[in-house]
Each structure stands twice: as structure tokens, then as C-alpha cells.
Design an enzyme around this catalytic site. Sequence first.
Site, PDB file in Angstrom:
ATOM      1  N   ARG A  90      24.057   4.165 -21.321  1.00 52.88           N
ATOM      2  CA  ARG A  90      23.731   4.461 -22.837  1.00 52.88           C
ATOM      3  C   ARG A  90      22.990   5.905 -22.952  1.00 52.88           C
ATOM      4  O   ARG A  90      23.418   6.662 -23.887  1.00 52.88           O
ATOM      5  CB  ARG A  90      23.066   3.258 -23.549  1.00 52.88           C
ATOM      6  CG  ARG A  90      21.650   2.875 -23.288  1.00 52.88           C
ATOM      7  CD  ARG A  90      21.526   1.544 -23.417  1.00 52.88           C
ATOM      8  NE  ARG A  90      22.308   1.140 -21.805  1.00 52.88           N
ATOM      9  CZ  ARG A  90      22.907  -0.033 -21.930  1.00 52.88           C
ATOM     10  NH1 ARG A  90      23.394  -0.462 -22.893  1.00 52.88           N
ATOM     11  NH2 ARG A  90      23.265  -0.286 -20.594  1.00 52.88           N
ATOM     12  N   THR A  91      22.162   6.261 -21.971  1.00 49.64           N
ATOM     13  CA  THR A  91      21.361   7.625 -22.082  1.00 49.64           C
ATOM     14  C   THR A  91      22.497   8.675 -22.011  1.00 49.64           C
ATOM     15  O   THR A  91      22.498   9.632 -22.661  1.00 49.64           O
ATOM     16  CB  THR A  91      20.220   7.707 -21.174  1.00 49.64           C
ATOM     17  OG1 THR A  91      19.437   6.549 -21.300  1.00 49.64           O
ATOM     18  CG2 THR A  91      19.530   8.800 -21.648  1.00 49.64           C
ATOM     19  N   LYS A 119      25.464  19.037   0.926  1.00 48.07           N
ATOM     20  CA  LYS A 119      25.436  20.003   2.147  1.00 48.07           C
ATOM     21  C   LYS A 119      24.008  20.462   2.454  1.00 48.07           C
ATOM     22  O   LYS A 119      23.908  21.292   3.108  1.00 48.07           O
ATOM     23  CB  LYS A 119      26.415  21.016   1.598  1.00 48.07           C
ATOM     24  CG  LYS A 119      27.843  20.544   1.300  1.00 48.07           C
ATOM     25  CD  LYS A 119      28.741  21.800   1.000  1.00 48.07           C
ATOM     26  CE  LYS A 119      29.177  21.792  -0.498  1.00 48.07           C
ATOM     27  NZ  LYS A 119      29.868  22.991  -0.979  1.00 48.07           N
ATOM     28  N   ARG A 140      18.500  13.030 -15.344  1.00 47.46           N
ATOM     29  CA  ARG A 140      17.747  11.781 -15.249  1.00 47.46           C
ATOM     30  C   ARG A 140      17.620  11.806 -13.622  1.00 47.46           C
ATOM     31  O   ARG A 140      18.910  11.992 -12.863  1.00 47.46           O
ATOM     32  CB  ARG A 140      18.587  10.481 -15.469  1.00 47.46           C
ATOM     33  CG  ARG A 140      18.379   8.993 -14.921  1.00 47.46           C
ATOM     34  CD  ARG A 140      18.940   8.060 -15.478  1.00 47.46           C
ATOM     35  NE  ARG A 140      18.386   7.603 -16.882  1.00 47.46           N
ATOM     36  CZ  ARG A 140      18.440   6.517 -17.534  1.00 47.46           C
ATOM     37  NH1 ARG A 140      19.224   5.412 -16.728  1.00 47.46           N
ATOM     38  NH2 ARG A 140      18.266   6.452 -18.829  1.00 47.46           N
ATOM     39  N   HIS A 173      10.552   7.919 -20.089  1.00 50.37           N
ATOM     40  CA  HIS A 173      11.768   8.045 -20.674  1.00 50.37           C
ATOM     41  C   HIS A 173      11.494   8.660 -22.102  1.00 50.37           C
ATOM     42  O   HIS A 173      11.640   7.623 -23.100  1.00 50.37           O
ATOM     43  CB  HIS A 173      12.150   6.672 -20.414  1.00 50.37           C
ATOM     44  CG  HIS A 173      13.881   6.787 -20.909  1.00 50.37           C
ATOM     45  ND1 HIS A 173      14.600   7.755 -21.438  1.00 50.37           N
ATOM     46  CD2 HIS A 173      14.901   5.582 -20.522  1.00 50.37           C
ATOM     47  CE1 HIS A 173      15.752   7.374 -21.457  1.00 50.37           C
ATOM     48  NE2 HIS A 173      16.009   6.014 -20.898  1.00 50.37           N
TER      49      HIS A 173
END
Length: 358
Positions: A90-91, A119, A140, A173
Amino acid sequence: MSKKITNFSKLTWEKFYKLPLSEKSDFFIKDNVLFDVIYSQQFSKSLLENLFTIASKIRSVAKSKGGHDWLQTLLSHKRAMLYFIQPSTRTFLSFQSACYILGMKVSEIRSTSTSSEIKGESPEDTIRTFSSYADLIIMRHFEPGMAEKAAWILNQTPRPVRIINGGSGKDQHPTQALLDMYTLHLSFQRRGGIDNKTIMMVGDLKRGRTVRSLSYLLRHYKNVNIIYVSPEHLKIEDDIKRFLKKHKIPFIETDSIEKYINEADAVYMTRIQDEYDINKESLDIDYTKFHLTKKLVKQMKKDAIIMHPLPRRKEIDIEIDKDKRAMYWRQERNGMWIRSALIAYMFSIENEILKYQN
Ligand code: CP
């Protein structure tokens, strides 16, 4: 008294990170507007309430095709990068939708296995690379501090780019806290607002970043009481308790939902955050004691609300979804509107939106 620092470029990242927010908050502000959103403590009461007003206005403008199409012209010249390398439904989707609502073009990376980090490129170089292509990075990350580090790096480059923290490990958050506060605001609008309310938070309070960020924001309201309900090993951390004591916000800690549920105006459930288990230590915890059952809901006030940042496991019986006090599905949709409002504010287009005649 905390001293304000004016020349941050003289500091190393490690020194900057350790500074209390009161000494570095100016670093995240440009032209009197939040340029980077890293911590929920960055939101003042007036900014919170301004964002609630903008969110509700965007929601009402977007109802008509004309309004919806007009909103999409506002940031059609801007690009957003969604860098979500910790899982999210949902975020991620609500930020993506918020960008679409305001007409932004969106790019995404959702795993280090599909970026050049596989890499061996460092997260720092990866973030600097995003700034070549985007005007806003929403991220996030599993590492607390990485969103702040991104702001630290980019604010010292010739092309600073706004950063929004969409969840930083177990730490914060802040935009979840925004949507939680917006949900409380809408739910209690006809009951005197958020002042004088009792908020019960249940579950894994030690590792749940949403309860941490929400606790910080509740300080802006008068006579709010907090009831923390958790297993002994998952109690809210001491830094939050120190903050609440400093701001004289009464709270209690218990391991019984039943004992206090009849006092709560909002019951905020959370799941066990066992992705942070190092040695599967949460397996020994009987989490069923921290589930909201139909029997417990019967003991709640008739006008109380049930919240959950989601995703849920079994903390809320699905039968409870039918109860008019279940607010969690509306809560997740509120996230799209408040995140649109935050982006509008960060790009200083909120007054145009507020003036729009629908
Ligand atoms: N509440 C929340 O952050 O949900 P997601 O993990 O699905 O984004």
C-alpha cells in the site's frame, strides 16, 4: 538549549546522523518548505492540519473528470522515483497513485537484484544516479537512516532532489503516521477532534515503525492518553517513552487488551514484525493474546474505531471487517490522499489546489 548548526557541510555523515533532530531540522528545509521528509517529528501541528485540508480538497476535486484532469496538469513536468527495496503493497501503490493524481511521471526499482547494486554499485551511488532522472525520490529501505543519508548526499550535490522516507527499517514510517493522523482527524471530526482521546496500540511495539512515528505525532493534541499493549519482549522502546515523558503525554504499558479496551477511542492493531527476527525469537511468543476478537470488540465504545496499518495476519478476525468501527480499509485509502497532499505541499502547489472551484 540546543544550538542550531548553519554549516552542515563541515560535518561527516556519521556526526550529522548522530545530531538530535532539533539541531539538524533546518537541513531538511528549503524556502521555508520541507524539502525532505525523514522523521514524523518534522510535522508541526499547523502543517499536519494544513495537510489534512489539502488532502480533503484533493479528494473532492478528483471526484469530477474535470477536476481530476486539472490536478494532473499541476506536476506534469516533474518525475518521481519509487525506490522500494523492502516489500510494500500500500505505501508503494498509494504513493504511485498520489504521483499519478498530480500528473507526475513515475519510475520504480523494487529490488537490488534488478538495479546495478547487484553489480556492486553502492546505495550512495545508486541514489545519486536517481537524482539525475527524478525530482523526487520516495524510498523504503531496510536500513534505518538510509533515507536520511540520501538527503544528506543529495543536498550537497549541484542537483538536490527531494526525499520522502516511505519506511526505514524498524525506525520510522512518517507518512504512515500522516495517514493515521488523517484517519483519526476524519473519524473524530464530530467528536471534538483528536484532543481528549485515548489511543490503544497493540502488538509488536518494539519493531513496529508505524507506532513509533504515530506516537511522536500524538503530542500535538491536548490530553491524549496512550495505552501500549504488547508482549513483554516487544514493548515500545525507551526513546519513545522518554519523548512522551518529556512532553507530558500520559501512557501506560500492559499485556492485556481486555483490561483497558472499554476506555479506548481508537484501537490500533499491528502484526508481529518477525522479518526482523535474528534467531526466530518471536516464534516463542503467544501472539494470539494480541489478536482482536469479536468478543473484545463487543467491549469497545460504540463510537470507537479500529485501525491497522496493514498488512494483517490474524490480529483482526475478518468477521470484524463488517463492523462499522473497522476503519482500516478507509485508512489505507486515506494514505493516497494525504500522500498527494504532502507532494503538493512539497512542490508548493497547494494554494492553487485550495483555490480551485469545484
Ligand atoms: N502500512 C504499510 O506500510 O503497508 P505496506 O508495507 O504494504 O506498504
